[in-house]
Design a protein around this motif. Structure first.
Motif, PDB file in Angstrom:
ATOM      1  N   TYR A  86       0.857  -1.187   0.000  1.00 17.38           N
ATOM      2  CA  TYR A  86       0.000   0.000   0.000  1.00 17.38           C
ATOM      3  C   TYR A  86       0.890   1.234   0.000  1.00 17.38           C
ATOM      4  O   TYR A  86       1.913   1.268   0.700  1.00 17.38           O
ATOM      5  N   PRO A  87       0.531   2.267  -0.756  1.00 19.00           N
ATOM      6  CA  PRO A  87       1.216   3.546  -0.598  1.00 19.00           C
ATOM      7  C   PRO A  87       0.777   4.160   0.726  1.00 19.00           C
ATOM      8  O   PRO A  87      -0.420   4.210   1.022  1.00 19.00           O
ATOM      9  N   LEU A  88       1.725   4.588   1.538  1.00 15.84           N
ATOM     10  CA  LEU A  88       1.417   5.148   2.850  1.00 15.84           C
ATOM     11  C   LEU A  88       1.546   6.662   2.809  1.00 15.84           C
ATOM     12  O   LEU A  88       2.476   7.194   2.207  1.00 15.84           O
ATOM     13  N   ASN A  89       0.624   7.334   3.478  1.00 15.13           N
ATOM     14  CA  ASN A  89       0.694   8.788   3.589  1.00 15.13           C
ATOM     15  C   ASN A  89       0.584   9.157   5.056  1.00 15.13           C
ATOM     16  O   ASN A  89      -0.509   9.142   5.634  1.00 15.13           O
ATOM     17  N   PHE A  90       1.746   9.457   5.700  1.00 13.17           N
ATOM     18  CA  PHE A  90       1.769   9.869   7.097  1.00 13.17           C
ATOM     19  C   PHE A  90       1.372  11.342   7.185  1.00 13.17           C
ATOM     20  O   PHE A  90       1.991  12.191   6.548  1.00 13.17           O
ATOM     21  N   GLU A  91       0.373  11.654   8.025  1.00  8.66           N
ATOM     22  CA  GLU A  91      -0.090  13.042   8.128  1.00  8.66           C
ATOM     23  C   GLU A  91      -0.185  13.548   9.553  1.00  8.66           C
ATOM     24  O   GLU A  91      -0.444  14.729   9.762  1.00  8.66           O
ATOM     25  N   GLY A  92      -0.022  12.711  10.538  1.00 12.55           N
ATOM     26  CA  GLY A  92      -0.101  13.162  11.923  1.00 12.55           C
ATOM     27  C   GLY A  92       0.790  12.307  12.791  1.00 12.55           C
ATOM     28  O   GLY A  92       1.046  11.138  12.475  1.00 12.55           O
ATOM     29  N   ALA A  93       1.272  12.878  13.899  1.00  6.38           N
ATOM     30  CA  ALA A  93       2.138  12.140  14.809  1.00  6.38           C
ATOM     31  C   ALA A  93       1.961  12.663  16.223  1.00  6.38           C
ATOM     32  O   ALA A  93       1.766  13.862  16.438  1.00  6.38           O
ATOM     33  N   ALA A  94       2.037  11.750  17.182  1.00  2.86           N
ATOM     34  CA  ALA A  94       1.996  12.129  18.594  1.00  2.86           C
ATOM     35  C   ALA A  94       2.638  11.007  19.389  1.00  2.86           C
ATOM     36  O   ALA A  94       2.428   9.817  19.094  1.00  2.86           O
ATOM     37  N   PHE A  95       3.421  11.377  20.399  1.00  3.91           N
ATOM     38  CA  PHE A  95       4.037  10.378  21.276  1.00  3.91           C
ATOM     39  C   PHE A  95       3.156  10.138  22.488  1.00  3.91           C
ATOM     40  O   PHE A  95       2.677  11.086  23.127  1.00  3.91           O
ATOM     41  N   ARG A  96       2.964   8.863  22.816  1.00  3.76           N
ATOM     42  CA  ARG A  96       2.260   8.495  24.028  1.00  3.76           C
ATOM     43  C   ARG A  96       3.163   8.665  25.233  1.00  3.76           C
ATOM     44  O   ARG A  96       4.383   8.795  25.108  1.00  3.76           O
ATOM     45  N   GLU A  97       2.576   8.655  26.419  1.00  7.00           N
ATOM     46  CA  GLU A  97       3.361   8.826  27.636  1.00  7.00           C
ATOM     47  C   GLU A  97       4.367   7.700  27.810  1.00  7.00           C
ATOM     48  O   GLU A  97       5.418   7.879  28.438  1.00  7.00           O
ATOM     49  N   SER A  98       4.102   6.529  27.245  1.00  9.55           N
ATOM     50  CA  SER A  98       5.023   5.399  27.311  1.00  9.55           C
ATOM     51  C   SER A  98       6.252   5.599  26.431  1.00  9.55           C
ATOM     52  O   SER A  98       7.234   4.859  26.544  1.00  9.55           O
ATOM     53  N   GLY A  99       6.202   6.589  25.522  1.00  8.88           N
ATOM     54  CA  GLY A  99       7.295   6.823  24.581  1.00  8.88           C
ATOM     55  C   GLY A  99       7.053   6.255  23.208  1.00  8.88           C
ATOM     56  O   GLY A  99       7.808   6.534  22.277  1.00  8.88           O
ATOM     57  N   SER A 100       5.984   5.449  23.055  1.00  7.84           N
ATOM     58  CA  SER A 100       5.687   4.928  21.724  1.00  7.84           C
ATOM     59  C   SER A 100       5.048   6.020  20.869  1.00  7.84           C
ATOM     60  O   SER A 100       4.471   6.981  21.381  1.00  7.84           O
ATOM     61  N   LEU A 101       5.166   5.877  19.573  1.00  3.23           N
ATOM     62  CA  LEU A 101       4.719   6.885  18.623  1.00  3.23           C
ATOM     63  C   LEU A 101       3.438   6.439  17.941  1.00  3.23           C
ATOM     64  O   LEU A 101       3.325   5.288  17.493  1.00  3.23           O
ATOM     65  N   LEU A 102       2.479   7.346  17.848  1.00  5.27           N
ATOM     66  CA  LEU A 102       1.302   7.129  17.013  1.00  5.27           C
ATOM     67  C   LEU A 102       1.481   7.903  15.722  1.00  5.27           C
ATOM     68  O   LEU A 102       1.710   9.118  15.744  1.00  5.27           O
ATOM     69  N   LEU A 103       1.400   7.212  14.607  1.00  2.40           N
ATOM     70  CA  LEU A 103       1.448   7.836  13.291  1.00  2.40           C
ATOM     71  C   LEU A 103       0.065   7.717  12.659  1.00  2.40           C
ATOM     72  O   LEU A 103      -0.491   6.617  12.561  1.00  2.40           O
ATOM     73  N   GLY A 104      -0.492   8.854  12.245  1.00  2.00           N
ATOM     74  CA  GLY A 104      -1.806   8.852  11.618  1.00  2.00           C
ATOM     75  C   GLY A 104      -1.694   8.773  10.110  1.00  2.00           C
ATOM     76  O   GLY A 104      -0.921   9.514   9.497  1.00  2.00           O
ATOM     77  N   LEU A 105      -2.448   7.873   9.501  1.00  2.00           N
ATOM     78  CA  LEU A 105      -2.417   7.692   8.051  1.00  2.00           C
ATOM     79  C   LEU A 105      -3.549   8.474   7.397  1.00  2.00           C
ATOM     80  O   LEU A 105      -4.713   8.353   7.797  1.00  2.00           O
ATOM     81  N   ARG A 106      -3.217   9.243   6.401  1.00  2.00           N
ATOM     82  CA  ARG A 106      -4.258   9.827   5.551  1.00  2.00           C
ATOM     83  C   ARG A 106      -4.738   8.784   4.557  1.00  2.00           C
ATOM     84  O   ARG A 106      -5.902   8.777   4.165  1.00  2.00           O
ATOM     85  N   PHE A 107      -3.819   7.915   4.161  1.00  2.00           N
ATOM     86  CA  PHE A 107      -4.145   6.767   3.319  1.00  2.00           C
ATOM     87  C   PHE A 107      -3.121   5.688   3.610  1.00  2.00           C
ATOM     88  O   PHE A 107      -1.952   6.001   3.838  1.00  2.00           O
ATOM     89  N   PRO A 108      -3.532   4.415   3.651  1.00  2.00           N
ATOM     90  CA  PRO A 108      -4.874   3.900   3.424  1.00  2.00           C
ATOM     91  C   PRO A 108      -5.762   4.039   4.659  1.00  2.00           C
ATOM     92  O   PRO A 108      -5.280   4.289   5.756  1.00  2.00           O
ATOM     93  N   THR A 109      -7.056   3.848   4.446  1.00  2.14           N
ATOM     94  CA  THR A 109      -8.008   3.776   5.537  1.00  2.14           C
ATOM     95  C   THR A 109      -8.380   2.321   5.774  1.00  2.14           C
ATOM     96  O   THR A 109      -7.976   1.421   5.031  1.00  2.14           O
ATOM     97  N   SER A 110      -9.159   2.093   6.820  1.00  3.78           N
ATOM     98  CA  SER A 110      -9.684   0.747   7.025  1.00  3.78           C
ATOM     99  C   SER A 110     -10.678   0.411   5.925  1.00  3.78           C
ATOM    100  O   SER A 110     -11.111   1.276   5.153  1.00  3.78           O
ATOM    101  N   ALA A 111     -11.080  -0.849   5.874  1.00  6.37           N
ATOM    102  CA  ALA A 111     -12.052  -1.275   4.862  1.00  6.37           C
ATOM    103  C   ALA A 111     -13.356  -0.509   4.989  1.00  6.37           C
ATOM    104  O   ALA A 111     -14.058  -0.300   3.998  1.00  6.37           O
ATOM    105  N   GLY A 112     -13.668  -0.061   6.201  1.00  3.65           N
ATOM    106  CA  GLY A 112     -14.879   0.716   6.421  1.00  3.65           C
ATOM    107  C   GLY A 112     -14.687   2.203   6.229  1.00  3.65           C
ATOM    108  O   GLY A 112     -15.596   2.985   6.540  1.00  3.65           O
ATOM    109  N   GLY A 113     -13.521   2.619   5.723  1.00  2.00           N
ATOM    110  CA  GLY A 113     -13.266   4.028   5.469  1.00  2.00           C
ATOM    111  C   GLY A 113     -12.822   4.813   6.678  1.00  2.00           C
ATOM    112  O   GLY A 113     -12.757   6.051   6.632  1.00  2.00           O
ATOM    113  N   ARG A 114     -12.483   4.120   7.791  1.00 10.77           N
ATOM    114  CA  ARG A 114     -12.070   4.806   9.012  1.00 10.77           C
ATOM    115  C   ARG A 114     -10.570   5.051   9.011  1.00 10.77           C
ATOM    116  O   ARG A 114      -9.798   4.265   8.461  1.00 10.77           O
ATOM    117  N   PRO A 115     -10.129   6.156   9.666  1.00 13.64           N
ATOM    118  CA  PRO A 115      -8.696   6.443   9.726  1.00 13.64           C
ATOM    119  C   PRO A 115      -7.947   5.431  10.587  1.00 13.64           C
ATOM    120  O   PRO A 115      -8.489   4.913  11.578  1.00 13.64           O
TER     121      PRO A 115
END
Length: 364
Positions: A196-225
């Motif tokens: 899949y072509p990935l499009n990273f559009e958002g980022a935030a670190f959790r308190e544990s130090g792990s990173l959340l990367l938000g995808l603009r694409f792809p979405t879930s099969a139901g169209g959810r981010p």
């Protein structure tokens, strides 16, 4: 600046007018250097990352509708980094501020290695003087390493994704595979036919130090981010690789469409646990020759919307319910969100320039 739908509007000259992320400054000493009581880092997506970091500051004592100033960070890359482009997200872990490239491509493809970078600098080491702010910038750009890492994890244990339609596959994936092979690129083989072509559009670190990367694409099969949770992103600067720990699917689709991608993330911690704020919207801008928009018309007109959701402690995979905060029906290109005190701040990319928008935190 005038109120509009409960928001204040500020005209900001952040040439070349492509704001793509927003992050509150936490170093009080840095703010005091300019007499500011509030400040934000912003990344811009037109140019190399060393030229695309800015500071937006608010002069102490001024009303919230005035006294805003802009400084460009003079970022000096360590070593001899390769070309970068298309910064799309900014986040903090400890004293480090991280910036992330989209890992995507032009609107008509293909995937481009220069967009697949991660950069960071120490906020506590930013130097300020009469001539401006400066910092040393570390840049990681090993072509398609994170693309490969995330695609492998998606294939092994990811959520069901929206099917990859043929025009998108040809334009982004197959064209990149062909270029790597025909031009004998060192990264040939890192992009593969089933990716899949990935499009990273958002980022935030959790308190544990792990990173959340938000995808603009792809979405879930139901169209959810979809959010990717990644542990050990700092290893990129130490000769190693992070690990993908899981995927979260957020029930956060605004009006006007059946698909929504992440536009930006902000995370707030507190006694009640972590709360994630995200702006979602269309899967690509409607202007220009976007292969994605043509291939997925159900994601073309989704209204940019701010949602919030509680992040259960330790949760790394599964579905997240989200609550509506506000929508931006007249602003399809809301590019960034940040939280400071009791206010939300949004940055938008519009034809007239880059705007910072803010509203008070709503209880409920």
């Amino acid at each position: 600046m005038s109120p509009e739908d409960g928001l204040h509007r500020l005209e900001l000259n952040l040439h070349p007018n492509e704001a793509s992320g927003l992050l509150a400054v936490e170093n009080g000493g840095l703010l005091r250097l300019r007499g500011w009581d509030l400040g934000f880092w912003a990344v811009l997506d037109e140019g190399g990352i060393q030229d695309c970091i800015a500071l937006i500051g608010h002069r102490e004592g001024a009303g919230i509708g005035e006294g805003w100033e802009i400084e460009r960070l003079r970022a000096v890359p360590a070593g001899s980094p390769r070309k970068t482009a298309d910064a799309e997200a900014i986040a903090r872990r400890g004293v480090f501020v991280y910036a992330f490239g989209s890992h995507f491509g032009r609107k008509d493809g293909p995937l481009q290695p220069k967009r697949g970078f991660v950069a960071r600098f120490r906020e506590d080491a930013v130097e300020g003087s009469a001539s401006g702010f400066a910092a040393e910038l570390e840049v990681y750009r090993e072509s398609f390493r994170l693309h490969r890492l995330v695609n492998d994890a998606l294939r092994e244990r990811g959520p069901e994704l929206v099917p990859l339609r043929e025009a998108t596959r040809r334009a982004f994936v197959e064209a990149a595979v062909r270029r790597g092979r025909e031009e004998g690129k060192a990264w040939s083989g890192m992009v593969r036919g089933g990716d899949y072509p990935l499009n990273f559009e958002g980022a935030a670190f959790r308190e544990s130090g792990s990173l959340l990367l938000g995808l603009r694409f792809p979405t879930s099969a139901g169209g959810r981010p979809v959010l990717v949770e990644m542990e050990g992103v700092e290893r990129l600067f130490e000769g190693g690789l992070p690990e993908v720990r899981g995927f979260l699917v957020v029930d956060a689709v605004g009006r006007g469409g059946e698909m929504a991608g992440v536009r930006d993330l902000a995370l707030v911690g507190g006694a009640g646990g972590e709360e994630l704020h995200l702006v979602t919207g269309n899967i690509d801008s409607r202007e220009g020759e976007s292969v994605l928009v043509r291939d997925y018309p159900e994601g073309r007109d989704t209204v940019a919307t701010h949602f919030r959701c509680a992040l259960p402690a330790g949760a790394r995979s599964g579905s997240l319910p989200a609550r509506f905060v506000r929508e931006f029906p007249d602003l399809p290109r809301v590019e960034g969100i940040a939280v400071s005190g009791d206010r939300f701040f949004y940055v938008t990319d519009e034809d007239e320039g880059v705007h910072l928008r803010l509203t008070r935190l709503l209880a409920g």
